[in-house]
Structures are given as C-alpha cells and as structure tokens.
Design a protein around this motif. Structure first.
Motif, PDB file in Angstrom:
ATOM      1  N   LEU A   1      -4.061  -1.042  -2.474  1.00  0.00           N
ATOM      2  CA  LEU A   1      -3.037  -0.189  -2.181  1.00  0.00           C
ATOM      3  C   LEU A   1      -2.243   0.299  -3.456  1.00  0.00           C
ATOM      4  O   LEU A   1      -1.807   1.273  -3.647  1.00  0.00           O
ATOM      5  CB  LEU A   1      -2.180  -0.533  -1.287  1.00  0.00           C
ATOM      6  CG  LEU A   1      -0.882   0.147  -0.772  1.00  0.00           C
ATOM      7  CD1 LEU A   1      -1.306   1.565  -0.224  1.00  0.00           C
ATOM      8  CD2 LEU A   1       0.091  -0.633   0.195  1.00  0.00           C
TER       9      LEU A   1
ATOM     10  N   TRP B   1      -1.674   4.675  -4.495  1.00  0.00           N
ATOM     11  CA  TRP B   1      -0.440   5.045  -4.278  1.00  0.00           C
ATOM     12  C   TRP B   1       0.263   5.762  -5.284  1.00  0.00           C
ATOM     13  O   TRP B   1       0.693   6.897  -5.093  1.00  0.00           O
ATOM     14  CB  TRP B   1       0.449   3.873  -3.560  1.00  0.00           C
ATOM     15  CG  TRP B   1       1.550   4.426  -2.841  1.00  0.00           C
ATOM     16  CD1 TRP B   1       2.159   5.604  -2.638  1.00  0.00           C
ATOM     17  CD2 TRP B   1       2.376   3.480  -2.078  1.00  0.00           C
ATOM     18  NE1 TRP B   1       3.329   5.696  -1.869  1.00  0.00           N
ATOM     19  CE2 TRP B   1       3.440   4.182  -1.337  1.00  0.00           C
ATOM     20  CE3 TRP B   1       2.607   2.136  -1.579  1.00  0.00           C
ATOM     21  CZ2 TRP B   1       4.409   3.941  -0.635  1.00  0.00           C
ATOM     22  CZ3 TRP B   1       3.377   1.854  -0.808  1.00  0.00           C
ATOM     23  CH2 TRP B   1       4.267   2.521  -0.385  1.00  0.00           C
TER      24      TRP B   1
ATOM     25  N   PHE C   1       0.547   9.872  -5.682  1.00  0.00           N
ATOM     26  CA  PHE C   1       2.215  10.407  -5.867  1.00  0.00           C
ATOM     27  C   PHE C   1       2.194  11.256  -7.217  1.00  0.00           C
ATOM     28  O   PHE C   1       2.580  12.396  -7.110  1.00  0.00           O
ATOM     29  CB  PHE C   1       2.993   9.255  -6.015  1.00  0.00           C
ATOM     30  CG  PHE C   1       4.505   9.686  -6.241  1.00  0.00           C
ATOM     31  CD1 PHE C   1       5.183  10.382  -5.195  1.00  0.00           C
ATOM     32  CD2 PHE C   1       5.024   9.212  -7.569  1.00  0.00           C
ATOM     33  CE1 PHE C   1       6.362  10.991  -5.647  1.00  0.00           C
ATOM     34  CE2 PHE C   1       6.603   9.833  -7.645  1.00  0.00           C
ATOM     35  CZ  PHE C   1       6.980  10.258  -6.711  1.00  0.00           C
TER      36      PHE C   1
ATOM     37  N   TRP D   1       6.510   8.600   0.238  1.00  0.00           N
ATOM     38  CA  TRP D   1       6.068   8.259   1.470  1.00  0.00           C
ATOM     39  C   TRP D   1       5.055   9.364   1.888  1.00  0.00           C
ATOM     40  O   TRP D   1       4.054   8.580   2.539  1.00  0.00           O
ATOM     41  CB  TRP D   1       7.408   8.033   2.505  1.00  0.00           C
ATOM     42  CG  TRP D   1       8.249   7.079   2.072  1.00  0.00           C
ATOM     43  CD1 TRP D   1       9.721   7.358   1.703  1.00  0.00           C
ATOM     44  CD2 TRP D   1       8.268   5.687   1.891  1.00  0.00           C
ATOM     45  NE1 TRP D   1      10.174   6.169   1.346  1.00  0.00           N
ATOM     46  CE2 TRP D   1       9.244   5.121   1.409  1.00  0.00           C
ATOM     47  CE3 TRP D   1       7.075   4.787   2.267  1.00  0.00           C
ATOM     48  CZ2 TRP D   1       9.582   3.801   1.157  1.00  0.00           C
ATOM     49  CZ3 TRP D   1       7.204   3.442   1.787  1.00  0.00           C
ATOM     50  CH2 TRP D   1       8.378   2.975   1.397  1.00  0.00           C
TER      51      TRP D   1
ATOM     52  N   SER E   1       2.832  10.262  -0.013  1.00  0.00           N
ATOM     53  CA  SER E   1       1.648   9.743  -0.694  1.00  0.00           C
ATOM     54  C   SER E   1       1.210   8.440  -0.273  1.00  0.00           C
ATOM     55  O   SER E   1       0.118   7.773  -0.456  1.00  0.00           O
ATOM     56  CB  SER E   1       1.699   9.722  -2.140  1.00  0.00           C
ATOM     57  OG  SER E   1       3.001   9.157  -2.482  1.00  0.00           O
ATOM     58  N   ALA E   2       2.140   7.981   0.526  1.00  0.00           N
ATOM     59  CA  ALA E   2       1.677   6.553   1.010  1.00  0.00           C
ATOM     60  C   ALA E   2       0.439   6.590   2.374  1.00  0.00           C
ATOM     61  O   ALA E   2      -0.348   5.603   2.322  1.00  0.00           O
ATOM     62  CB  ALA E   2       2.814   5.786   1.697  1.00  0.00           C
TER      63      ALA E   2
ATOM     64  N   ALA F   1      -2.982   6.708   0.602  1.00  0.00           N
ATOM     65  CA  ALA F   1      -3.102   5.220   0.040  1.00  0.00           C
ATOM     66  C   ALA F   1      -3.277   4.255   0.916  1.00  0.00           C
ATOM     67  O   ALA F   1      -4.291   3.383   0.620  1.00  0.00           O
ATOM     68  CB  ALA F   1      -1.931   5.167  -0.893  1.00  0.00           C
ATOM     69  N   PHE F   2      -2.629   4.099   1.939  1.00  0.00           N
ATOM     70  CA  PHE F   2      -2.578   3.277   3.071  1.00  0.00           C
ATOM     71  C   PHE F   2      -3.939   3.260   3.973  1.00  0.00           C
ATOM     72  O   PHE F   2      -4.757   2.297   3.939  1.00  0.00           O
ATOM     73  CB  PHE F   2      -1.649   3.267   4.062  1.00  0.00           C
ATOM     74  CG  PHE F   2      -0.479   2.363   3.711  1.00  0.00           C
ATOM     75  CD1 PHE F   2      -0.419   1.072   4.254  1.00  0.00           C
ATOM     76  CD2 PHE F   2       0.702   2.912   3.085  1.00  0.00           C
ATOM     77  CE1 PHE F   2       0.770   0.406   4.154  1.00  0.00           C
ATOM     78  CE2 PHE F   2       1.839   2.077   2.737  1.00  0.00           C
ATOM     79  CZ  PHE F   2       1.751   0.736   3.232  1.00  0.00           C
TER      80      PHE F   2
END
Length: 183
Positions: free
Chosen positions: A103, A107, A111, A132, A134-135, A138-139
């Motif tokens: 992660l 992330w 971003f 958030w 871009s999270a 990534a998650f």
C-alpha cells in the motif's frame, strides 16, 4: 532442557518480530506525521514552552520545533503496532505486512499521477488532489497483491521489508519536504 531452549527461541522470535515490525511501522508513521504535519506537541526552545499539537513560531520567540512532537507520537504508535504483531499469528503478520508495505508504494504514486492530471486537465479536476481519492485504487491493489501472493513468498519477503520500506518512506518524505529546500 528442551523446554527452556524452545522458550528462549520463542522469546527471541517475539523480540525479532517486535523489532522488525517497529522498524517498518516507525518509518511509515514518521513519514505520514511529517508529511501531514501532525506533531504531538510543538516545542519553542527560545522560551522553553510546549504547546499541544502543531503551532507556528511566535514573533520574537524564535522558530518552533515540531521534530520532537513527531518522534513523541511515532515511538509509542510504532510500539503498539509492534506489540500487536507479537500477538497475532505469523501468517496474518506476513499478510498484513505485505498489505501495508505494498500500500505504501501505489498510494503516493497514484496521488502524484492524480495531481499531475488535475493540474493539466482542461476541466475542473480538483477532486483528484484529495489523498483519499488516490487511496481507493491503492487499497484495491494492495489487497489484490496481498491476497494472491503465496504465503511462502510473504514469509520470505517479510524481513526484507525492513530494508525496502524505510528507503521508500524517506524518499517520499524528501520529496514532500522539497519546497522547504527550494526557497
């Protein structure tokens, strides 16, 4: 005699798990705290004063020091993460470490790409500048990698993360501090 040997080996492995996890967690937490400017307290050395949280330097009182506050926040937080790592099973530990470390790569990458796109888009894309947004990819990517990677690979890579993650975290930290050096 063998009971004492196995107890000593168990304690040594728990200390090793704590040390590796603490090292990984501390570098990630420190990078996040510096990047988001989240010190536990601010120290004003010229007047020997502490303020809770972030506070700017005051006129005539010299610069404010946030470094102590970042360390005071990251040490106990990383210690808690290390302690939790000694409690959970090694299989979950390896998977969780793989998830967290994977992660940490996409992330900031997603971003930076989103901010690059938002700055050059011909339409209003300011929402892309939210960390958030871009999270989400990534998650999803970290979850997919940590799910599909075989357990043997996760176990083999576990100790290598201690070398890889700090380098990546401090590269991100250096990039985020770039405006301070380019004044």
């Amino acid at each position: 005699m063998s009971v004492q040997t196995s107890t000593t080996a168990l304690k040594a492995s728990k200390i090793g798990v704590f040390a590796f996890t603490f090292g990984i967690a501390f570098t990630i937490l420190y990078t996040i705290c510096v990047w988001r400017n989240w010190p536990l307290f601010t120290y004003h050395p010229a007047v020997n004063k502490l303020d809770l949280g972030w506070h700017p330097g005051r006129s005539g009182e010299g610069p404010a020091m946030h470094w102590y506050g970042w360390l005071a926040l990251c040490y106990p937080a990383a210690a808690v993460v290390g302690w939790v790592a000694t409690i959970i099973s090694s299989r979950w530990l390896h998977r969780a470490t793989m998830f967290g470390c994977v992660l940490a790569a996409p992330w900031p990458t997603v971003f930076v790409c989103a901010v690059f796109i938002a700055d050059r888009a011909s339409f209003d894309a300011e929402f892309l500048k939210s960390i958030w947004v871009s999270a989400i990819p990534a998650f999803m990517g970290a979850a997919a990698v940590s799910y599909f990677v075989p357990s043997q690979w996760a176990q083999r890579l576990w100790s290598d993360w201690l070398l890889i993650v700090p380098i990546g975290a401090f590269l991100v930290l250096g990039y985020s501090l770039r405006p301070l050096f380019l004044r």
